[in-house]
Design an enzyme around this catalytic site. Structure first.
Site, short mmCIF file in Angstrom:
data_model
loop_
_atom_site.label_atom_id
_atom_site.label_comp_id
_atom_site.label_asym_id
_atom_site.label_seq_id
_atom_site.Cartn_x
_atom_site.Cartn_y
_atom_site.Cartn_z
N GLU A 160 0.82 -1.21 0.00
CA GLU A 160 0.00 0.00 0.00
C GLU A 160 0.86 1.27 0.00
O GLU A 160 0.75 2.13 0.87
CB GLU A 160 -0.96 -0.01 1.20
N VAL A 161 1.69 1.37 -1.02
CA VAL A 161 2.57 2.54 -1.15
C VAL A 161 1.76 3.66 -1.82
O VAL A 161 1.90 3.93 -3.01
CB VAL A 161 3.84 2.19 -1.96
#
Length: 467
Positions: free
Chosen positions: A149-150
């Site tokens: 979840e960058v």
């Protein structure tokens, strides 16, 4: 015991970014993990790790000491649980980037979640974090470097400039940072294998993945916490990763912390279905196609969100899911074994105390005819009430407050056995105090009412008369 399961490794995830357990509680729960069928731990320390030097400011108030980390590893060893530490190195970096000293390393200046991959200082920062974690985990065989979840990657100024160049993409940028971090791990400790969450890899083209050098450095963890995950889609994804050159793959399910940011008790049936689906995925590929499974137990959705299910509340779900994995299903016999092992009458009877408290206060404030009929918000604001109504309302409110005050004291004492003061305070403020404060406010208003003189007798209905 594990002969019937396709998962050689079964790791319980401890998410310490919320309500981290005291070491004394871990000493009691680790033997249970082992008895239930776990043989490893994924410990996501976040701000509970005793960082030193310039990183010391990352420590939470009650962060573990180095000696406590050694004690945790000792306890894990006694219970034959392999420990894999997790260090976030790209996304979910709020616990680092919220600090002014590191804010200049954010990908997007106003958001502390993602690290800027263009800055050499960024790589030096995560390298220093990894150094300290590995130093206190001398026997570690694996290190999870996060990379899930960058968010907002590619939206920083440096990234925008970089992306204007031909052939550049956010996928390439992600892989470049992942490769740099994983290479750093291998340089520091060649015997340690880095693991990564797989969500940033899933949609990348095969040729880009294969050519990136990442498959030779990391083992992806395919995560899906839904009750109806796409089994065929997961098998296809595993085949894609194999073709790209990843030597080993892992799965990740959830036993808690995946069905709502403020969930109080895990919906056991949801999590059981999730594990049934993962068994189907594992059974659809070659033997040992998945190295193991990580049963995640998220404690917050991110560094800033509220606490979700506490670890003790998640134990029945964890027990059921581990036993399902070991036995290939969850029939009445397995269910009875779990209930017997935990000393509980039923897996289903898990309504939280906070829900009972809220519903009992709601029943008084919104369902009691004397409160709703003669002491409404209009009356309370104006301090108006028929005197006889105080006698109808006050005893019931006082009795309820006394009952809950005693129970809350017992609950607080139980929480203090497992958790540090800040977690106890947060959980009570979120789940208990609002209802108690509503009840106390009602009693306060009752004590302040000044009833006006009664009007002359009329043929109207006596307000105190029951129907």
């Amino acid at each position: 015991m594990s002969g019937s399961t396709p998962f050689q490794m079964r790791l319980v995830h401890l998410d310490l970014k919320g309500a981290p357990p005291k070491v004394s509680y871990l000493s009691e729960i680790f033997p249970l993990f082992r008895a239930l069928g776990a043989n490893g731990l994924l410990i996501e320390y976040e701000d509970m790790f005793p960082y030193e030097g310039p990183l010391r400011l990352l420590r939470a108030k009650y962060a573990y000491s180095p000696s406590e980390i050694k004690e945790i590893l000792h306890l894990a060893g006694l219970n034959e649980l392999e420990v894999i530490p997790l260090v976030q190195t790209f996304g979910h970096m709020e616990f680092v980037l919220k600090h002014t000293a590191f804010a200049h390393l954010r990908e997007v200046g106003s958001f502390p979640c993602t690290l800027n991959p263009h800055e050499a200082e960024s790589l030096a920062l995560v390298g220093a974090m990894i150094d300290q974690v590995l130093e206190l985990h001398p026997g570690a065989q694996r290190l999870h470097i996060g990379c899930d979840e960058v968010y907002y990657l590619g939206e920083g100024e440096a990234s925008r400039r970089w992306l204007q160049q031909e052939q550049n993409s956010t996928g390439k940028l992600c892989l470049s940072h992942m490769r740099a971090v994983a290479s750093g791990v291998k340089a520091r400790r060649p015997s340690v294998t880095p693991l990564v969450w797989d969500d940033m890899l899933r949609d990348l083209p095969e040729d880009q993945l294969a050519a990136s050098g990442v498959p030779q450095l990391v083992e992806p963890v395919l995560w899906d916490y839904t009750a109806d995950l796409d089994v065929h889609g997961k098998v296809l994804l595993m085949q894609k990763y194999r073709r790209c050159g990843f030597p080993q793959l892992w799965a990740a399910s959830a036993f808690k912390g995946a069905t709502g940011p403020s969930q109080a008790v895990p919906p056991v049936e949801h999590h059981l279905r999730n594990h049934v689906q993962w068994l189907q995925v594992a059974g659809s590929g070659p033997t040992d196609s998945l190295q193991g499974i990580i049963l995640t137990g998220w404690q917050r959705y991110d560094h800033y969100s509220v606490l979700c299910e506490l670890l003790p509340a998640g134990v029945p779900s964890l027990a059921a899911c581990l036993q399902l994995l070991l036995r290939g299903g969850f029939d009445e016999d397995v269910k009875a074994k779990v209930e017997n092992l935990l000393g509980i009458s039923s897996l289903e009877k898990t309504d939280p105390v906070s829900l009972h408290l809220r519903s009992s206060v709601d029943a008084l404030l919104e369902g009691n005819r004397y409160v709703t009929g003669w002491f409404s918000p209009y009356h309370r604001q104006r301090k108006l009430i028929h005197p006889v109504m105080v006698q109808h309302i006050q005893p019931a409110a006082l009795s309820l407050l006394a009952q809950w005050s005693t129970l809350v004291q017992e609950l607080e004492a139980a929480l203090q056995l497992a958790f540090y003061p800040d977690a106890v305070e947060e959980w009570l403020e979120e789940n208990v105090h609002p209802s108690l404060q509503r009840l106390q406010a009602l009693l306060q208003d009752l004590s302040e009412v000044s009833a006006p003189p009664l009007p002359p007798t009329s043929p109207g209905r006596d307000v105190a008369q029951d129907p």
